[in-house]
Write a protein that holds these residues in place. Structure first.
Motif, PDB file in Angstrom:
ATOM      1  N   ALA A 191     -38.549 110.872  13.170  1.00  0.00           N
ATOM      2  CA  ALA A 191     -39.874 110.937  12.546  1.00  0.00           C
ATOM      3  C   ALA A 191     -40.082 112.275  11.841  1.00  0.00           C
ATOM      4  CB  ALA A 191     -40.956 110.710  13.598  1.00  0.00           C
ATOM      5  N   SER A 195     -40.863 112.734   7.816  1.00  0.00           N
ATOM      6  CA  SER A 195     -41.992 113.507   7.289  1.00  0.00           C
ATOM      7  C   SER A 195     -41.498 114.647   6.402  1.00  0.00           C
ATOM      8  CB  SER A 195     -42.835 114.077   8.441  1.00  0.00           C
ATOM      9  OG  SER A 195     -43.456 113.038   9.170  1.00  0.00           O
ATOM     10  N   ARG A 198     -40.506 113.294   2.964  1.00  0.00           N
ATOM     11  CA  ARG A 198     -41.684 113.048   2.118  1.00  0.00           C
ATOM     12  C   ARG A 198     -42.300 114.361   1.645  1.00  0.00           C
ATOM     13  NH1 ARG A 198     -42.371 108.871   6.028  1.00  0.00           N
ATOM     14  NH2 ARG A 198     -43.744 110.201   7.278  1.00  0.00           N
ATOM     15  N   SER A 199     -42.355 115.331   2.540  1.00  0.00           N
ATOM     16  CA  SER A 199     -42.900 116.637   2.170  1.00  0.00           C
ATOM     17  C   SER A 199     -42.093 117.262   1.033  1.00  0.00           C
ATOM     18  CB  SER A 199     -42.901 117.571   3.385  1.00  0.00           C
ATOM     19  OG  SER A 199     -43.338 118.870   3.023  1.00  0.00           O
ATOM     20  N   SER A 218     -47.770 117.383   0.277  1.00  0.00           N
ATOM     21  CA  SER A 218     -46.564 117.979   0.858  1.00  0.00           C
ATOM     22  C   SER A 218     -46.902 118.770   2.117  1.00  0.00           C
ATOM     23  CB  SER A 218     -45.896 118.895  -0.180  1.00  0.00           C
ATOM     24  OG  SER A 218     -44.790 119.567   0.387  1.00  0.00           O
ATOM     25  N   THR A 220     -49.463 118.291   4.103  1.00  0.00           N
ATOM     26  CA  THR A 220     -49.845 117.355   5.161  1.00  0.00           C
ATOM     27  C   THR A 220     -48.614 116.790   5.866  1.00  0.00           C
ATOM     28  OG1 THR A 220     -51.872 116.728   3.980  1.00  0.00           O
ATOM     29  CG2 THR A 220     -51.048 115.186   5.644  1.00  0.00           C
ATOM     30  N   GLU A 221     -47.613 116.387   5.080  1.00  0.00           N
ATOM     31  CA  GLU A 221     -46.374 115.862   5.677  1.00  0.00           C
ATOM     32  C   GLU A 221     -45.641 116.946   6.459  1.00  0.00           C
ATOM     33  OE1 GLU A 221     -45.400 112.889   5.911  1.00  0.00           O
ATOM     34  OE2 GLU A 221     -46.650 111.828   4.461  1.00  0.00           O
ATOM     35  N   ASP A 224     -47.130 117.126   9.800  1.00  0.00           N
ATOM     36  CA  ASP A 224     -46.654 116.009  10.623  1.00  0.00           C
ATOM     37  C   ASP A 224     -45.244 116.280  11.151  1.00  0.00           C
ATOM     38  OD1 ASP A 224     -49.005 114.670  10.197  1.00  0.00           O
ATOM     39  OD2 ASP A 224     -48.224 113.371   8.613  1.00  0.00           O
ATOM     40  N   MET A 225     -44.411 116.880  10.309  1.00  0.00           N
ATOM     41  CA  MET A 225     -43.050 117.234  10.729  1.00  0.00           C
ATOM     42  C   MET A 225     -43.101 118.198  11.912  1.00  0.00           C
ATOM     43  SD  MET A 225     -40.022 118.956   8.400  1.00  0.00           S
ATOM     44  CE  MET A 225     -38.343 119.046   9.009  1.00  0.00           C
ATOM     45  N   HIS A 228     -43.950 116.295  15.142  1.00  0.00           N
ATOM     46  CA  HIS A 228     -42.823 115.532  15.691  1.00  0.00           C
ATOM     47  C   HIS A 228     -41.779 116.458  16.330  1.00  0.00           C
ATOM     48  CE1 HIS A 228     -44.431 111.885  14.096  1.00  0.00           C
ATOM     49  NE2 HIS A 228     -44.247 112.214  12.835  1.00  0.00           N
TER      50      HIS A 228
END
Length: 242
Positions: A191, A195, A198-199, A218, A220-221, A224-225, A228
């Motif tokens: 995950a 992320s 995508r970032s 970017s 935001t992702e 998220d990274m 995780h």
């Protein structure tokens, strides 16, 4: 008896078209004469916009003066600063997960005899994954994130785009690598890589188009990274009894 001399009339050349020029001698009141050039109005130019400029006869021609770019020379400084802050957060977590892998013990030693070896523990399997290239992928991605953060802290859009390209490629390599031999760690690691991919993609597109919205996506992702990777670190610490 005093004689009266009639005033001398202006003379005109037969072929002259201008105003008559007096040949009478000036008296004392008009002996000093200042010649003032005639003011000319600006010529009409199609598409020109008349505006009160600094001098007479000034004309501003629309279409010849370059207009301001639709976007600023770089995305909002606050958003790029957020990228740098997000990178620092990820680097801190990446360092923690690296420590987690480092404390998982050693890879199982090869057995010289044909006797079936005991099944390796989860800790040993994680160490095997780490030593077999997993840690190198984590280190490479951390290096890319460092480059992204450094470019963002300088507001270097071109440098940030280049670093995000490298991050994108190295994440793809990590995604193609052997899965982590623990279901929970692998789920969080996978995950995190998704992320991060995508970032990196939003980062490249945002830098190319100078689009603050894409830079924001970017960031935001990237957050998220970080989340995780936090989960993966917590699982590693649990395995290691920390």
């Amino acid at each position: 008896m005093t004689s009266t001399v009639p005033p001398q009339q202006p003379t005109r050349r037969p072929d002259a078209t201008g105003p008559a020029v007096s040949t009478a001698a000036p008296d004392d009141a008009t002996s000093a004469m200042t010649i003032v050039p005639q003011q000319r109005s600006a010529p009409f130019v199609p598409g020109a916009t008349q505006a009160p400029a600094s001098g007479p006869g000034s004309v501003r021609i629309s279409g010849l003066v370059p207009s301001a770019p639709a976007h600023a020379a770089r995305p909002g400084a606050g958003l790029i600063g957020a990228v740098a802050a997000g990178v620092l957060a990820i680097l801190g977590v990446a360092a923690a997960i690296a420590i987690g892998f480092a404390t998982t013990g050693t890879s199982p030693a090869p057995v010289a005899t044909p006797v079936a070896p005991p099944a390796p523990s989860t800790s040993q399997l994680l160490a095997q994954w780490r030593d077999g290239g997993g840690l190198q992928h984590l280190t490479t991605i951390s290096g890319d994130l460092t480059s992204v953060g450094e470019a963002a802290s300088r507001y270097d859009v071109s440098g940030m785009m280049s670093a995000c390209y490298s991050l994108q490629n190295d994440i793809e390599s990590a995604q193609a690598f052997t899965p982590v031999p623990d279901v929970q760690v692998q789920s969080s690691w996978s995950a995190a890589l998704a992320s991060g991919a995508r970032s990196a993609a939003y980062c490249v597109a945002g830098a190319q188009q100078l689009d603050p919205d894409l830079i924001n996506m970017s960031t935001t992702e990237m957050n998220d990274m970080t989340s995780h990777l936090d989960d993966a670190t917590a699982r590693l610490n649990s395995i290691n009894g920390i």
